[in-house]
Design a protein around this motif. Structure first.
Motif, PDB file in Angstrom:
ATOM      1  N   VAL A 126     -14.812 -59.532   2.246  1.00 27.56           N
ATOM      2  CA  VAL A 126     -13.718 -59.344   1.109  1.00 27.56           C
ATOM      3  C   VAL A 126     -13.922 -60.042  -0.039  1.00 27.56           C
ATOM      4  CG1 VAL A 126     -11.254 -59.321   0.447  1.00 27.56           C
ATOM      5  CG2 VAL A 126     -12.005 -58.668   3.006  1.00 27.56           C
ATOM      6  N   ASP A 127     -14.435 -59.680  -1.179  1.00 30.89           N
ATOM      7  CA  ASP A 127     -14.884 -60.052  -2.317  1.00 30.89           C
ATOM      8  C   ASP A 127     -13.642 -60.042  -3.385  1.00 30.89           C
ATOM      9  OD1 ASP A 127     -16.199 -61.246  -4.374  1.00 30.89           O
ATOM     10  OD2 ASP A 127     -17.524 -59.447  -4.895  1.00 30.89           O
ATOM     11  N   HIS A 128     -13.073 -61.106  -3.661  1.00 30.44           N
ATOM     12  CA  HIS A 128     -11.866 -61.144  -4.444  1.00 30.44           C
ATOM     13  C   HIS A 128     -11.561 -62.433  -4.868  1.00 30.44           C
ATOM     14  CE1 HIS A 128      -7.505 -60.667  -5.907  1.00 30.44           C
ATOM     15  NE2 HIS A 128      -7.683 -59.317  -5.874  1.00 30.44           N
ATOM     16  N   PRO A 129     -11.189 -62.761  -6.251  1.00 31.88           N
ATOM     17  CA  PRO A 129     -10.892 -63.967  -6.568  1.00 31.88           C
ATOM     18  C   PRO A 129      -9.758 -64.840  -5.777  1.00 31.88           C
ATOM     19  CG  PRO A 129     -11.336 -62.315  -8.423  1.00 31.88           C
ATOM     20  CD  PRO A 129     -11.080 -61.561  -7.241  1.00 31.88           C
ATOM     21  N   LEU A 130      -8.713 -64.361  -5.567  1.00 30.52           N
ATOM     22  CA  LEU A 130      -7.922 -64.867  -4.838  1.00 30.52           C
ATOM     23  C   LEU A 130      -8.419 -65.301  -3.359  1.00 30.52           C
ATOM     24  CD1 LEU A 130      -4.404 -62.947  -5.738  1.00 30.52           C
ATOM     25  CD2 LEU A 130      -5.196 -65.357  -6.564  1.00 30.52           C
ATOM     26  N   VAL A 131      -8.988 -64.517  -2.670  1.00 31.06           N
ATOM     27  CA  VAL A 131      -9.572 -64.836  -1.443  1.00 31.06           C
ATOM     28  C   VAL A 131     -10.613 -66.186  -1.523  1.00 31.06           C
ATOM     29  CG1 VAL A 131     -11.215 -63.890   0.373  1.00 31.06           C
ATOM     30  CG2 VAL A 131      -9.311 -62.595  -0.401  1.00 31.06           C
ATOM     31  N   LEU A 148      -4.086 -61.333   2.789  1.00 33.49           N
ATOM     32  CA  LEU A 148      -5.179 -60.688   1.584  1.00 33.49           C
ATOM     33  C   LEU A 148      -6.104 -59.838   2.850  1.00 33.49           C
ATOM     34  CD1 LEU A 148      -5.732 -63.147  -1.077  1.00 33.49           C
ATOM     35  CD2 LEU A 148      -4.494 -61.283  -1.344  1.00 33.49           C
ATOM     36  N   TYR A 191      -4.690 -56.701   4.267  1.00 40.17           N
ATOM     37  CA  TYR A 191      -4.211 -55.526   3.411  1.00 40.17           C
ATOM     38  C   TYR A 191      -5.674 -54.650   3.162  1.00 40.17           C
ATOM     39  CZ  TYR A 191      -3.633 -53.105  -0.993  1.00 40.17           C
ATOM     40  OH  TYR A 191      -3.762 -52.189  -1.875  1.00 40.17           O
ATOM     41  N   GLU A 192      -6.682 -55.247   3.385  1.00 37.11           N
ATOM     42  CA  GLU A 192      -8.040 -54.530   3.295  1.00 37.11           C
ATOM     43  C   GLU A 192      -8.231 -54.005   4.970  1.00 37.11           C
ATOM     44  OE1 GLU A 192      -9.921 -53.715   1.118  1.00 37.11           O
ATOM     45  OE2 GLU A 192      -8.790 -54.855  -0.464  1.00 37.11           O
TER      46      GLU A 192
END
Length: 211
Positions: free
Chosen positions: A6-11, A38, A41-42
């Motif tokens: 999961v590539d996300h800034p918050l992660v 997070l 969610y995915e």
């Protein structure tokens, strides 16, 4: 097996704070819960659903609800318990089972010491929670156990994975329908089979034993 990082800034941000050895147990637990939400969610993006009629204050409309049989969430004891709250906040109607598996630190064999699951998992989508995918042995045995009980599909959610564990999982479970969700794949395992750079022993840090 399908790998999803999961590539996300918050992660990335929350994982960075989890890695920091100075992060106290209380903050570690809170951030682990948020990170699991997070990832969940995915991981639940294609969970089975069905239509339902609801009455709003204004009119009747068609909505969506989780299909039956409900998803089953299975944390691997003990460290997986630290992920359970975040997962059930995202899927509060899911059912929860428990599976106790541990790695013998000398032989690296996986020992099953407890289980609390439905006897028949036919038709069930099972979400397995385990913070660290290191050698892969625990997840492999857990997934095999669940498919032997009749699970239709297994999705694994881990905070971190090592390349060795990911490769071993893919090799051992090629015949099974498995999705693996991670916040990151790290560099390697060290001589003690700890993930590098990792975040240490997730169970100890969750429960304050590392302080």
């Amino acid at each position: 097996m399908r790998l999803h990082v999961v590539d996300h800034p918050l992660v990335a941000h929350k994982l960075t704070v989890l890695r920091d050895r100075r992060t106290p147990s209380m903050i570690f637990r809170q951030l682990a819960e948020e990170l699991v939400m997070l990832l969940a969610y995915e991981a639940t993006r294609d969970v089975a659903v069905e239509s339902v009629q609801v009455e709003t204050p204004v009119a009747t409309t068609t909505g969506t609800t989780l299909a039956r049989p409900r998803p089953l969430v299975v944390p691997i004891l003990r460290a997986g318990l630290g992920m359970l709250e975040g997962m059930t906040k995202m899927a509060p109607s899911a059912e929860v089972g428990f599976l106790g598996m541990a790695r013998n630190e000398e032989t690296l064999d996986i020992v099953t010491y407890a289980e609390r699951l439905p006897a028949d998992l036919t038709g069930r989508h099972v979400f397995v929670l385990d913070p660290m995918l290191a050698t892969g042995g625990t997840l492999i045995e857990a997934i095999r156990f669940l498919y032997e009980r009749g699970a239709e599909r297994v999705t694994c959610i881990c905070l971190l994975g090592a390349p060795e564990g990911v490769a071993r999982l893919e090799e051992a479970l090629g015949e099974h329908d498995v999705d693996l969700y991670l916040a990151a794949v790290d560099e390697r395992l060290d001589e003690r089979s700890y993930i590098v750079p990792g975040l240490g022993d997730a169970g100890d840090r969750l429960y304050g034993l590392a302080e």
